[in-house]
Design a protein around this motif. Sequence first.
Motif, PDB file in Angstrom:
ATOM      1  N   GLY A  32       0.806  -1.217   0.000  1.00 44.66           N
ATOM      2  CA  GLY A  32       0.000   0.000   0.000  1.00 44.66           C
ATOM      3  C   GLY A  32       0.837   1.263   0.000  1.00 44.66           C
ATOM      4  O   GLY A  32       2.037   1.243  -0.285  1.00 44.66           O
ATOM      5  N   CYS A  33       0.167   2.363   0.325  1.00 47.93           N
ATOM      6  CA  CYS A  33       0.814   3.680   0.351  1.00 47.93           C
ATOM      7  C   CYS A  33       0.517   4.311   1.708  1.00 47.93           C
ATOM      8  O   CYS A  33      -0.638   4.302   2.147  1.00 47.93           O
ATOM      9  CB  CYS A  33       0.236   4.550  -0.767  1.00 47.93           C
ATOM     10  N   SER A  34       1.533   4.864   2.353  1.00 49.74           N
ATOM     11  CA  SER A  34       1.319   5.403   3.705  1.00 49.74           C
ATOM     12  C   SER A  34       0.500   6.695   3.662  1.00 49.74           C
ATOM     13  O   SER A  34      -0.058   7.103   4.670  1.00 49.74           O
ATOM     14  CB  SER A  34       2.654   5.632   4.401  1.00 49.74           C
ATOM     15  N   HIS A  35       0.432   7.329   2.512  1.00 48.80           N
ATOM     16  CA  HIS A  35      -0.400   8.538   2.387  1.00 48.80           C
ATOM     17  C   HIS A  35      -1.817   8.140   1.952  1.00 48.80           C
ATOM     18  O   HIS A  35      -2.775   8.337   2.710  1.00 48.80           O
ATOM     19  CB  HIS A  35       0.251   9.505   1.384  1.00 48.80           C
ATOM     20  N   ASN A  36      -1.909   7.561   0.788  1.00 49.89           N
ATOM     21  CA  ASN A  36      -3.161   6.974   0.270  1.00 49.89           C
ATOM     22  C   ASN A  36      -4.367   7.922   0.268  1.00 49.89           C
ATOM     23  O   ASN A  36      -5.498   7.475   0.444  1.00 49.89           O
ATOM     24  CB  ASN A  36      -3.502   5.703   1.075  1.00 49.89           C
ATOM     25  N   LYS A  37      -4.086   9.213   0.117  1.00 52.40           N
ATOM     26  CA  LYS A  37      -5.202  10.167   0.175  1.00 52.40           C
ATOM     27  C   LYS A  37      -5.348  11.008  -1.087  1.00 52.40           C
ATOM     28  O   LYS A  37      -6.188  11.909  -1.118  1.00 52.40           O
ATOM     29  CB  LYS A  37      -4.991  11.126   1.361  1.00 52.40           C
ATOM     30  N   CYS A  38      -4.540  10.768  -2.095  1.00 50.83           N
ATOM     31  CA  CYS A  38      -4.641  11.593  -3.303  1.00 50.83           C
ATOM     32  C   CYS A  38      -5.969  11.296  -3.995  1.00 50.83           C
ATOM     33  O   CYS A  38      -6.312  10.129  -4.200  1.00 50.83           O
ATOM     34  CB  CYS A  38      -3.469  11.331  -4.238  1.00 50.83           C
ATOM     35  N   THR A  39      -6.686  12.341  -4.358  1.00 49.36           N
ATOM     36  CA  THR A  39      -8.066  12.169  -4.826  1.00 49.36           C
ATOM     37  C   THR A  39      -8.172  11.478  -6.185  1.00 49.36           C
ATOM     38  O   THR A  39      -9.220  10.960  -6.527  1.00 49.36           O
ATOM     39  CB  THR A  39      -8.776  13.537  -4.949  1.00 49.36           C
ATOM     40  N   PHE A  40      -7.078  11.514  -6.974  1.00 43.67           N
ATOM     41  CA  PHE A  40      -7.131  10.943  -8.328  1.00 43.67           C
ATOM     42  C   PHE A  40      -6.618   9.508  -8.362  1.00 43.67           C
ATOM     43  O   PHE A  40      -6.710   8.847  -9.388  1.00 43.67           O
ATOM     44  CB  PHE A  40      -6.247  11.791  -9.273  1.00 43.67           C
ATOM     45  N   CYS A  41      -6.057   9.028  -7.262  1.00 42.67           N
ATOM     46  CA  CYS A  41      -5.290   7.783  -7.290  1.00 42.67           C
ATOM     47  C   CYS A  41      -6.099   6.610  -6.739  1.00 42.67           C
ATOM     48  O   CYS A  41      -6.633   6.672  -5.635  1.00 42.67           O
ATOM     49  CB  CYS A  41      -4.012   7.975  -6.467  1.00 42.67           C
ATOM     50  N   SER A  42      -6.139   5.546  -7.526  1.00 38.95           N
ATOM     51  CA  SER A  42      -6.880   4.359  -7.090  1.00 38.95           C
ATOM     52  C   SER A  42      -5.950   3.218  -6.700  1.00 38.95           C
ATOM     53  O   SER A  42      -6.390   2.170  -6.255  1.00 38.95           O
ATOM     54  CB  SER A  42      -7.767   3.875  -8.242  1.00 38.95           C
ATOM     55  N   MET A  43      -4.652   3.441  -6.886  1.00 39.09           N
ATOM     56  CA  MET A  43      -3.708   2.320  -6.831  1.00 39.09           C
ATOM     57  C   MET A  43      -3.822   1.451  -5.583  1.00 39.09           C
ATOM     58  O   MET A  43      -3.859   0.236  -5.656  1.00 39.09           O
ATOM     59  CB  MET A  43      -2.266   2.843  -6.962  1.00 39.09           C
ATOM     60  N   TYR A  44      -3.837   2.083  -4.442  1.00 43.70           N
ATOM     61  CA  TYR A  44      -3.779   1.285  -3.214  1.00 43.70           C
ATOM     62  C   TYR A  44      -5.015   1.490  -2.329  1.00 43.70           C
ATOM     63  O   TYR A  44      -4.955   1.283  -1.121  1.00 43.70           O
ATOM     64  CB  TYR A  44      -2.499   1.627  -2.441  1.00 43.70           C
ATOM     65  N   LYS A  45      -6.110   1.897  -2.953  1.00 43.10           N
ATOM     66  CA  LYS A  45      -7.315   2.190  -2.159  1.00 43.10           C
ATOM     67  C   LYS A  45      -7.833   0.929  -1.450  1.00 43.10           C
ATOM     68  O   LYS A  45      -8.548   1.023  -0.461  1.00 43.10           O
ATOM     69  CB  LYS A  45      -8.421   2.762  -3.061  1.00 43.10           C
ATOM     70  N   VAL A 104       5.313  14.059  -8.686  1.00 42.40           N
ATOM     71  CA  VAL A 104       5.125  15.495  -8.415  1.00 42.40           C
ATOM     72  C   VAL A 104       3.665  15.873  -8.703  1.00 42.40           C
ATOM     73  O   VAL A 104       3.079  16.681  -8.010  1.00 42.40           O
ATOM     74  CB  VAL A 104       6.105  16.338  -9.268  1.00 42.40           C
ATOM     75  N   GLU A 105       3.118  15.314  -9.725  1.00 42.11           N
ATOM     76  CA  GLU A 105       1.729  15.486 -10.176  1.00 42.11           C
ATOM     77  C   GLU A 105       1.431  16.902 -10.675  1.00 42.11           C
ATOM     78  O   GLU A 105       0.984  17.085 -11.780  1.00 42.11           O
ATOM     79  CB  GLU A 105       0.668  15.106  -9.101  1.00 42.11           C
ATOM     80  N   SER A 106       1.671  17.913  -9.835  1.00 39.84           N
ATOM     81  CA  SER A 106       1.433  19.303 -10.232  1.00 39.84           C
ATOM     82  C   SER A 106       2.350  20.194  -9.408  1.00 39.84           C
ATOM     83  O   SER A 106       2.755  19.830  -8.309  1.00 39.84           O
ATOM     84  CB  SER A 106      -0.016  19.699  -9.944  1.00 39.84           C
ATOM     85  N   ASN A 163      -5.152  16.729  -2.617  1.00 39.05           N
ATOM     86  CA  ASN A 163      -4.768  16.177  -1.312  1.00 39.05           C
ATOM     87  C   ASN A 163      -3.430  15.447  -1.350  1.00 39.05           C
ATOM     88  O   ASN A 163      -3.290  14.369  -0.786  1.00 39.05           O
ATOM     89  CB  ASN A 163      -5.873  15.216  -0.839  1.00 39.05           C
ATOM     90  N   LYS A 164      -2.458  16.089  -1.997  1.00 38.35           N
ATOM     91  CA  LYS A 164      -1.140  15.450  -2.143  1.00 38.35           C
ATOM     92  C   LYS A 164      -0.384  15.413  -0.807  1.00 38.35           C
ATOM     93  O   LYS A 164       0.531  14.617  -0.613  1.00 38.35           O
ATOM     94  CB  LYS A 164      -0.343  16.192  -3.221  1.00 38.35           C
ATOM     95  N   GLY A 165      -0.744  16.304   0.086  1.00 36.62           N
ATOM     96  CA  GLY A 165      -0.123  16.248   1.417  1.00 36.62           C
ATOM     97  C   GLY A 165       1.137  17.076   1.558  1.00 36.62           C
ATOM     98  O   GLY A 165       1.772  17.085   2.616  1.00 36.62           O
TER      99      GLY A 165
HETATM  100  S1  SF4 Z   1      -0.516   9.154  -5.857  1.00 34.44           S
HETATM  101 FE1  SF4 Z   1      -0.837   9.633  -3.683  1.00 34.44          FE
HETATM  102  S2  SF4 Z   1      -2.160   8.022  -2.888  1.00 34.44           S
HETATM  103 FE2  SF4 Z   1      -1.362   7.293  -4.865  1.00 34.44          FE
HETATM  104  S3  SF4 Z   1       0.447   6.113  -4.353  1.00 34.44           S
HETATM  105 FE3  SF4 Z   1       1.164   8.194  -4.753  1.00 34.44          FE
HETATM  106  S4  SF4 Z   1       1.154   9.241  -2.741  1.00 34.44           S
HETATM  107 FE4  SF4 Z   1      -0.065   7.339  -2.550  1.00 34.44          FE
END
Ligand code: SF4
Length: 290
Positions: A24-37, A130-132, A142-144
Amino acid sequence: MPYDMPLYRPPSEAESLILQITQGCSHNKCTFCSMYKTKKFRILSEQEIEKHISWAKDYYPMARRIFLADGNALAIDSKLLKAIVKKIYNDFPNLERVTAYAGPRDILEKSETELKELRASGITMLYLGVESGSEEVLKLINKGVTAQEMIEAGQKARKAGFALSSTIILGLGGRVLRHEHAQETARVINEIGPEYLGALTLMVEDITPLASQVRRGEFLLLEPMEIIDELSGLIHNLDLRNCVFRSNHASNYLALKGTLNQDKEMLLSILNDAKKVGDKVFRPEGWRGL
Ligand code: SF4
């Protein structure tokens, strides 16, 4: 296969052996990301990691490249991570490189000495999403981290000697923030100066919070030609030295590659031609995929 699915790796790690030392991802809160939901972040126990490495050693003993999964293996305590990497190099005699995804917070939370030691232990490259570069977009997704923190994380990784591969996402500012997204992302990438830069295109997956925002009309998606326009704006504003640029991920409408700054004019001219010809040159929507 002793993997906890789903399992992801960057496209450039297609030939690497994957060692899943975290899940998983320790952040797991990015609104566009489904990878580790579907996963809760955890670091495997030392015993589990040993067992996994031992399985991998039997399965692919001649591995030259290893990618440490899942979403941010750099979240592991530095001392433990160094020991794991040392063991990996001992167990795989042909190993040439070890890479991992790194969240900006993971990099910021490690000291310069820790990062240098991790680099010296044999982690050669980090993948930083980086995303943006837009403050507003980073907040909305919600990149954190703030844009400045993203710059600091990227610069810190590079200063410690890691090669850095960064990704940004075209269309992530939606219609409202598209110009700011292109301009500020170029600024942040210029400040970081990564060796590799990948531009993906936003694809909205049903299970993400972003999909709900799209359904409610709160986030307006760009048309393909607006994405091309955004990419032109981004490339125009990028100022990099010997950065391998790729926009040929399955999510992209057009496959582009080159080295920046050298190939800037060539890339811009392909994009200008595409604007004249229209969407006939695009990959079909059904072809695009994650
Ligand atoms: S995009 Fe955000 S939620 Fe997805 S793996 Fe990267 S840090 Fe985690």
